[in-house]
Design an enzyme around this catalytic site. Sequence first.
Site, PDB file in Angstrom:
ATOM      1  CG  HIS A 116      42.133  40.211  43.447  1.00 54.48           C
ATOM      2  ND1 HIS A 116      41.313  39.736  42.447  1.00 54.48           N
ATOM      3  CD2 HIS A 116      43.325  40.507  42.853  1.00 54.48           C
ATOM      4  CE1 HIS A 116      41.976  39.741  41.297  1.00 54.48           C
ATOM      5  NE2 HIS A 116      43.194  40.202  41.519  1.00 54.48           N
ATOM      6  CB  CYS A 167      35.546  40.551  39.681  1.00 50.30           C
ATOM      7  SG  CYS A 167      36.178  39.754  41.067  1.00 50.30           S
TER       8      CYS A 167
HETATM    9  N1  GLY Z   1      40.393  34.241  37.214  1.00 52.44           N
HETATM   10  C1  GLY Z   1      40.562  35.477  37.817  1.00 52.44           C
HETATM   11  C2  GLY Z   1      41.986  35.837  37.931  1.00 52.44           C
HETATM   12  O1  GLY Z   1      42.739  34.955  38.301  1.00 52.44           O
HETATM   13  O2  GLY Z   1      42.425  36.911  37.646  1.00 52.44           O
END
Ligand code: GLY
Length: 255
Positions: A160, A247
Amino acid sequence: MLIAYTREVSPALADCELTHLEREPLDVAGARAEHEAYESVLERLGAIVRRLPATPHLPDGVFVEDAAVVLDDVAVITRPGAPSRQPETASVETVLAAHRPLVHVRAPATLDGGDVLVAGRKIYIGLSTRTSRDAIQQVADQLTPYGYIVIPLAFTGCLHLKSAVTRIADDLMLLNPAWVEADAFIGYRALTIDPAEPHAANALALGGAVIHPLHHARTRARLEDAGLTVVTVPQVELAKAESGVTCCSLLVEVD
Ligand code: GLY
């Protein structure tokens, strides 16, 4: 009042999506303990922690940031890029509807909240394996009337955008220059991570401090040398699931 919405770690976390990491044995009990420590830090820094309904059948459900983007005056309900994660948004939408008008990312476009970096009225959105160009356009079309400017951004090397860069003070970004160009953030100073800790750019500014994973000691030293107060959290097991400190919560200012 600041509410931090979280969700308990699924017993299926070891089956999570992985994009840039190899799967390795993951201790779910350890991940739960790390998440509880993180929730305690959120409370210590002034947030009221509220847990969303548990989703034991959704391995990545703890990563609530990817389901929505909460702004002062509106929230975006996303459509996560991994199909296994798309059911995560339903309970987030129910809760956020009480706090903000909602706009949505609509199929076939996809967007993960982890790709969205909010800096005042500027919203940087990373183009990634999870976030599509048409989703960025949808967000721009819906947020322009609220006075936001959406800026698409390329990055490499990580899942991300906020694995590569986070905003840690009004005028300061913490970033990994190997993964994202510092020049992209006009008007911001850049603090770079220690090159030995490529995953150390994900930090969460809250309550006058910066929450940062305990195992990134070299970058922590850089943050402290820059005059920031750092509060550490353990994130060894959660990191195996491609986690970060941003997150695991959705922050919502309410009156
Ligand atoms: N495990 C976090 C994702 O890949 O969205």
